[in-house]
Structure formats: structure tokens, C-alpha cells
Scaffold this motif. Structure first.
Motif, PDB file in Angstrom:
ATOM      1  N   TYR A 180      -3.115  -3.203  -2.463  1.00 32.60           N
ATOM      2  CA  TYR A 180      -1.978  -2.548  -1.793  1.00 32.60           C
ATOM      3  C   TYR A 180      -0.688  -2.771  -2.591  1.00 32.60           C
ATOM      4  O   TYR A 180       0.150  -1.883  -2.720  1.00 32.60           O
ATOM      5  N   THR A 184       1.401   0.156  -4.365  1.00 34.56           N
ATOM      6  CA  THR A 184       2.829   0.315  -4.069  1.00 34.56           C
ATOM      7  C   THR A 184       3.635   0.382  -5.363  1.00 34.56           C
ATOM      8  O   THR A 184       4.535   1.218  -5.497  1.00 34.56           O
ATOM      9  N   SER A 187       3.072   3.746  -6.890  1.00 34.65           N
ATOM     10  CA  SER A 187       3.807   4.794  -6.161  1.00 34.65           C
ATOM     11  C   SER A 187       5.293   4.740  -6.480  1.00 34.65           C
ATOM     12  O   SER A 187       5.923   5.778  -6.684  1.00 34.65           O
ATOM     13  N   ALA A 199       6.351   4.698   0.835  1.00 34.92           N
ATOM     14  CA  ALA A 199       5.549   5.820   1.333  1.00 34.92           C
ATOM     15  C   ALA A 199       4.121   5.725   0.810  1.00 34.92           C
ATOM     16  O   ALA A 199       3.161   5.820   1.578  1.00 34.92           O
ATOM     17  N   GLY A 200       3.986   5.501  -0.489  1.00 34.39           N
ATOM     18  CA  GLY A 200       2.651   5.421  -1.086  1.00 34.39           C
ATOM     19  C   GLY A 200       1.829   4.305  -0.472  1.00 34.39           C
ATOM     20  O   GLY A 200       0.673   4.505  -0.089  1.00 34.39           O
ATOM     21  N   ILE A 202       2.334   2.522   2.427  1.00 32.02           N
ATOM     22  CA  ILE A 202       2.091   2.606   3.874  1.00 32.02           C
ATOM     23  C   ILE A 202       1.149   3.766   4.213  1.00 32.02           C
ATOM     24  O   ILE A 202       0.242   3.610   5.031  1.00 32.02           O
ATOM     25  N   VAL A 203       1.373   4.918   3.581  1.00 34.28           N
ATOM     26  CA  VAL A 203       0.502   6.071   3.870  1.00 34.28           C
ATOM     27  C   VAL A 203      -0.948   5.731   3.514  1.00 34.28           C
ATOM     28  O   VAL A 203      -1.873   6.012   4.278  1.00 34.28           O
ATOM     29  N   PHE A 204      -1.130   5.088   2.372  1.00 34.65           N
ATOM     30  CA  PHE A 204      -2.492   4.713   1.996  1.00 34.65           C
ATOM     31  C   PHE A 204      -3.063   3.718   2.999  1.00 34.65           C
ATOM     32  O   PHE A 204      -4.227   3.815   3.401  1.00 34.65           O
ATOM     33  N   ILE A 206      -2.318   3.337   6.147  1.00 33.25           N
ATOM     34  CA  ILE A 206      -2.663   4.013   7.410  1.00 33.25           C
ATOM     35  C   ILE A 206      -3.968   4.796   7.232  1.00 33.25           C
ATOM     36  O   ILE A 206      -4.886   4.716   8.053  1.00 33.25           O
ATOM     37  N   PHE A 207      -4.050   5.537   6.122  1.00 34.14           N
ATOM     38  CA  PHE A 207      -5.255   6.323   5.852  1.00 34.14           C
ATOM     39  C   PHE A 207      -6.473   5.399   5.743  1.00 34.14           C
ATOM     40  O   PHE A 207      -7.532   5.666   6.285  1.00 34.14           O
ATOM     41  N   ASP A 208      -6.251   4.290   5.059  1.00 36.45           N
ATOM     42  CA  ASP A 208      -7.342   3.360   4.788  1.00 36.45           C
ATOM     43  C   ASP A 208      -7.832   2.699   6.070  1.00 36.45           C
ATOM     44  O   ASP A 208      -9.040   2.571   6.294  1.00 36.45           O
TER      45      ASP A 208
END
Lengths: 297, 305
Positions: A180, A184, A187, A199-200, A202-204, A206-208
Motif C-alpha cells: 500500500y 501510494t 500514485s 486517491a491511489g 485509498i481507492v485501491f 477500498i477496491f482491495d
């Protein structure tokens, strides 16, 4: 070059208010979790004069273990890999994104132009910061656990073996955060800003986590399980579970995501997390090494 | 090219930077000698900062090469930039750190002894404010701190991008003096500036860039004589002198100024012109090449008028 840049990165991190704020938030949330766990046990056992049994006995027994030595180590390391991971993303994004946003990357790299050493130094400084955060978290956790256990009458069985395996647990917790952290940094480098890094990461995340919830589908078909277990989250969960087991915990009693029957084996989990880390680290390195360094964004 | 003469501080060879279709720097070939104060001029967007960034290894050239202090920057940036101090665009610092700690970060990154910090702070007169956080600094203070940062490695080559931005007239004069004293100590200075008056005062040679292309390069004095104009002061009535001069085939034009004439003719004809007027009974009180200002020259060359 690496040593010089590491010293510079460490000075920046050590003096940065964001780093101290992240540490304070982490320790505060950890303390809050432990206090809540203490209250859950107290209510379950009627210590406060009220008897509230929202959890099964075996779940409360697991919480009791988490509030005792050596289980507290596993509990704190579990916290490191949940809330601590998010805070690490914010810190890493601020660390590299700030260099882009303020334009300080230019002045730094015009004096120390080895960009690989720069990225490595930043990563190592962040990991050292996280290590200190983990150690402080363990100290705070032990302190609260000692108070809670004295109040609730919980037993402690700390052995030399527990202390010897503690560094393994800490190292594993850092390994869990590493992909992570590197994602980050990648990103932030791609977007040349703190916001892009956050964004990179946290979005990953959440997706993960969302993808990780598919783990139970693995019970339907072994092939589906194999595919799902190539995602990062099931492997992270496997390592988190191993860290709990290291200190006598069975976190699957409290979290379905940590069901050992569907999670990847320890070796695969370690390997997959390392591969993801290498992939994200390479992306960050390639971006920083190849891109032109422009002025303040 | 890395085996170039040891007296060359900067050499670019067909240095080019393209961003898609746009050419930011177009085949720039330039040489700056060691110990020289070199002015690098151009209107906004001319490619000055991109050139600086390529010299510092921050921007990768699309073609061509940049050699700094005898070392190819792209091939070996660590060695090339070890003795270079640079201030590029706006001063950039960590706002949460003090001025002193910002310099500490740069010392650590550059492997420079921390004892240099006090010395450079003294030079830019920032010692008393060094322990305050940079976020409270004025633009002028940030500019001074950026200069201090540039001087940290005791550089042999100093690249300055608009070093007097945000400074008051006194501060500007001090920086100009500092540039002169650094040059006197044998440092090479590559100065990008919009302050043409400032460049004219401190630079020995200049190059003018527009749309990435080199339009002019040379000694300041030589460039300003480029118009080949002679300044002639006549004792008494000038009308006879004007008539005589206009009759000469090698005089292009004669302009009347407040108390003198401007004769457009090759400056090599000065002695001949003097003799001609004297023989015609027109006494010449003063005769000298007429220098245009760098600003006039810049505007003419870049077509910015």
C-alpha cells in the motif's frame, strides 16, 4: 548517496507535523479500541453491574486473550494493519506529494540526482517511521492491557518465546503495509501530488477490501478460490491471521474475512505480497526515474 | 565532448527539448567559460528554465547533450552536479521547517558539512531569522534563503534563475554585489533574468533565446555596438555638419539628438569621419561609438517592440 538522502528524508519526516498527527491518531484509535474491548468484556461479565451478552462466549474469550499478554501484541499488530495502514497511506502520499507540490523535489534532486536512491531513502525513512509507530503502539497497548487486565482479572503468560517472535510479527506487519505504501508513492509520482497519492492508495484499498470480501466465494469452487487468492487482500488477511496466531489469537472468531479454511497458505501469502510490492515499487521507481521533474504543481 | 577544454564551465551541443509538437528548446549550442558571468535572456516561455532544468538533469533532453564542468549531465549527473549550485524558478522550501532546517535537509542530501549553513546565512543576511518557519517568510526572505541554499556546496558553477525576484531595490543591489564578489572569486555564474539593466551591469556575455532558439550571443559591449552608430558632438551650428555627413556614401543616416548627432555608419570609419569634418572646417568636440541599451537590443532582437 542513499545514506545522505536517508538522513535528509528522516529529518523531513521527523520534523513534519503530519507524521506526529498520524501517530497521535493511531495511538488514540488504538487506545479507544482497547477501551471498547475492555468495556465489552466488563459488560459481558457483569463487572459494571450490568450484564450484556451481545457476543458469544468464545468471542469474548478471544477478546480477553487480546487484552492479555502476549495476545495484546497480536491485537496491536492487527490494528497496525487496519487503521495504521490508512494512516501510512496518508503519510506516504504527503511525503512524496509534498515534494512535488512545494517544488522541493527540484532542489533536492539537483543536489542529489540519484533518483533511485531518493525513492529508496524515502521508502526506508517511512518504514522506519512506521516501525517506531508500531513500537510505540505496542508500548501503549501493553500499558492499557495491564490496566485492563488488572481490573478484569485477566491472566498474563508472557514467555521468552513470545518476545523472540515479536520482531517477526513486527516485520510481518511492515510487510503487510509495504504494498500500500509503495502503491501510494507510485500514485503520488504519477499524479505529481499528495492528492493523487491519497486517491491511489485509498481507492485501491477500498477496491482491495471489497475484492477480499469475495473470499467466501472460494468455498463454492476451488478454482474460484485460487483466482481470488491471487488478489492482494486475501493474502494480506492470511498474514494478519498468522500474526494473531503467533500470539495465541484466533481472529476468525471475530472477523469472517480471517477464515483460515479459505485464506491462502502462509508461503503463498508472503510471496504474493512481495510480488505486489515489487510491482508497485517498480512503478514508483520507473515514474520517478524517467519523468521530467517540473516545478511546484 | 566530455574531453572538452578545462576552461569550459557549460557546453551544450544541439540541446533540444520537445513536448509533443511544441519545441521548448531548439538545438541550443552554447559555451560558457569558467569564471564568466553569463546572462541568459529571453521573453517568457523562451525556454530558459527548461534549459536550466536540462543542465541540472531534472529534464531529459529530447536530443543533444549538456556538459557541465566537463561531465555529461545525462551520463553522470552525480559527478556533473557535485560542484554546482542552482536556484531554479521560485524558491522552494518545506514550509513546516525553519530556514535553518531547510538548509540542513539540503546539506544532508548533498553531503555538505552543516557548518556551511551559518556561513551562507551570514552571506545573505538571514542569520537572525533562520530559526523561524519558512511559512512566515516574505518572498524576499525566501529569495535570500534560496540564494543561501545555492551557495551551500561552495559551488564552482552557479545557476541563477531570476535571483532578485521579490527583492527591494536595496536587496537587489546586494545580490548584484554578491554576484560580482562571487565572480571575483572565480566562480562561473549563469544568470537568467528579466532585469536587463541588472544583466547589463553584471554580465560579460549574454545569449538571447526566443521560442527555444538562440537569437544572439556574444560580449555585451560588442552586441550593443551592433548598430554601428557614432555619437558626434559639434561645436556651434550642426546644420553644416549634417549636410556634409549626409553626402557621404558610407553614412546611412544622421539623426539629431539633444546636443549631439547620431551618425549611422560603421564605427571603424570614426577616424575618417573626424578628419573629413575637420578638413571641411567643422570642429568635432566629441566622437564615440553610440551604445544602445541591452533593453533596446533585446527588444529589437526578439521583436518584442
Amino acid at each position: 548517496m542513499f545514506t545522505r538522502l536517508f538522513a535528509a528524508e528522516w529529518l523531513k519526516l521527523w520534523r513534519r507535523p503530519l507524521a506526529w498527527a498520524m501517530l497521535a491518531i493511531f495511538l488514540g484509535l488504538l487506545a479507544l479500541s482497547l477501551i471498547l474491548w475492555t468495556l465489552v468484556v466488563a459488560l459481558h461479565e457483569g463487572v459494571l453491574g450490568i450484564n450484556l451478552t451481545v457476543l458469544r462466549d468464545e468471542q469474548v474469550a478471544e477478546i480477553r486473550r487480546q487484552l492479555s499478554l502476549p495476545g495484546i501484541f497480536g491485537m496491536v499488530l492487527g490494528q497496525v494493519n487496519s487503521t495504521g495502514g490508512i494512516l501510512a497511506i496518508l503519510l506516504a502520499a504527503g511525503s512524496l506529494g509534498g515534494d512535488y507540490s512545494w517544488g522541493t523535489l527540484r532542489s533536492l534532486l539537483s543536489r542529489a540526482p540519484d533518483r533511485r536512491a531518493y525513492l529508496l531513502a524515502k521508502t526506508m525513512a517511512l518504514l522506519l517511521g512506521l516501525l517506531i509507530g508500531i513500537v510505540l503502539g505496542l508500548l501503549v497497548g501493553v500499558l492499557i492491557a495491564l490496566i485492563a487486565s488488572a481490573w478484569l482479572g485477566l491472566p498474563h503468560t508472557l514467555s521468552v518465546r513470545d518476545l523472540l517472535v515479536l520482531p517477526i510479527g513486527i516485520a510481518r506487519a511492515l510487510l503487510i503495509i509495504l504494498p500500500y505504501l509503495l502503491l501510494t508513492l507510485a500514485s503520488a509520482a504519477l499524479g505529481r501530488s499528495t492528492l493523487a497519492g491519497i486517491a491511489g492508495g485509498i481507492v485501491f484499498l477500498i477496491f482491495d477490501i471489497g475484492a477480499g470480501s469475495l473470499t467466501s466465494l472460494g468455498l463454492v469452487n476451488p478454482l474460484i478460490r485460487q483466482v481470488i487468492n491471487l488478489l492482494l487482500q486475501p493474502n494480506i488477511n492470511s498474514l494478519v491471521m498468522q500474526n494473531g496466531q503467533l500470539f495465541g489469537l484466533d481472529q476468525s472468531l471475530l472477523t469472517n474475512a480471517l477464515d483460515p479454511t479459505v485464506l491462502p497458505a502462509p508461503f503463498q501469502a508472503t510471496l504474493v505480497v512481495i510480488i505486489y510490492s515489487l510491482l508497485f515499487g517498480y512503478t514508483a521507481w520507473r515514474t520517478i526515474a524517467r519523468r521530467d521533474i517540473t516545478g511546484a504543481q | 565532448m566530455s574531453n572538452q577544454a578545462p576552461d569550459v564551465a557549460i557546453a551544450t551541443e544541439h540541446l533540444t527539448k520537445r513536448y509533443g509538437e511544441r519545441v521548448a528548446v531548439d538545438a541550443l549550442t552554447l559555451t560558457v567559460q569558467r569564471g564568466e558571468v553569463f546572462g541568459f535572456l529571453g521573453p517568457n516561455g523562451a525556454g530558459k528554465t527548461t534549459t536550466l532544468a536540462m543542465l541540472l538533469g531534472l529534464v531529459r533532453p529530447s536530443a543533444g547533450r549538456a556538459v557541465v564542468l566537463g561531465v555529461d549531465v545525462a551520463a553522470n549527473p552525480v559527478t556533473a552536479l557535485a560542484r554546482v549550485g542552482a536556484m531554479i524558478e521560485a524558491p522552494a522550501f518545506y514550509p513546516y521547517l525553519s530556514g535553518y532546517d531547510n538548509l540542513r535537509v539540503l546539506c544532508r542530501a548533498g553531503g555538505i558539512a552543516a557548518t556551511r549553513i551559518a556561513e551562507v546565512l551570514e552571506v545573505v543576511e538571514m542569520t537572525s531569522r533562520a530559526r523561524e518557519r519558512v511559512r512566515v517568510y516574505s518572498q524576499g526572505m525566501k529569495q535570500r534563503l534560496a540564494l543561501a541554499a545555492t551557495l551551500l556546496p561552495d559551488p564552482e558553477l552557479i545557476l541563477l534563475d531570476e535571483p532578485t525576484n521579490g527583492l527591494d531595490p536595496a536587496g537587489t543591489a546586494e545580490i548584484r554585489q554578491l554576484i560580482r564578489s562571487l565572480a571575483a572569486r572565480g566562480r562561473t555564474i549563469f544568470l537568467c533574468s528579466h532585469q536587463l539593466h541588472e544583466v547589463e551591469q553584471v554580465c560579460e556575455r549574454v545569449a538571447i533565446l526566443k521560442a527555444g532558439r538562440l537569437l544572439a550571443e556574444g560580449q555585451v559591449a560588442a552586441l550593443l555596438q551592433r548598430d554601428q552608430r557614432l555619437r558626434v558632438r559639434i561645436e556651434g551650428d550642426a546644420s553644416k555638419a549634417i549636410a556634409l555627413l549626409k553626402a557621404l556614401p558610407w553614412v546611412t543616416d544622421v539623426e539629431t539628438a539633444a546636443n549631439h548627432l547620431i551618425v549611422v555608419t560603421p564605427t571603424s570609419r570614426a577616424a575618417e569621419l573626424n578628419a573629413y569634418l575637420a578638413s571641411a572646417g567643422v570642429p568635432v568636440a566629441e566622437l564615440a561609438p553610440e551604445l544602445s541599451s541591452l533593453e533596446d537590443f533585446f527588444l529589437e532582437v526578439t521583436g518584442e517592440t
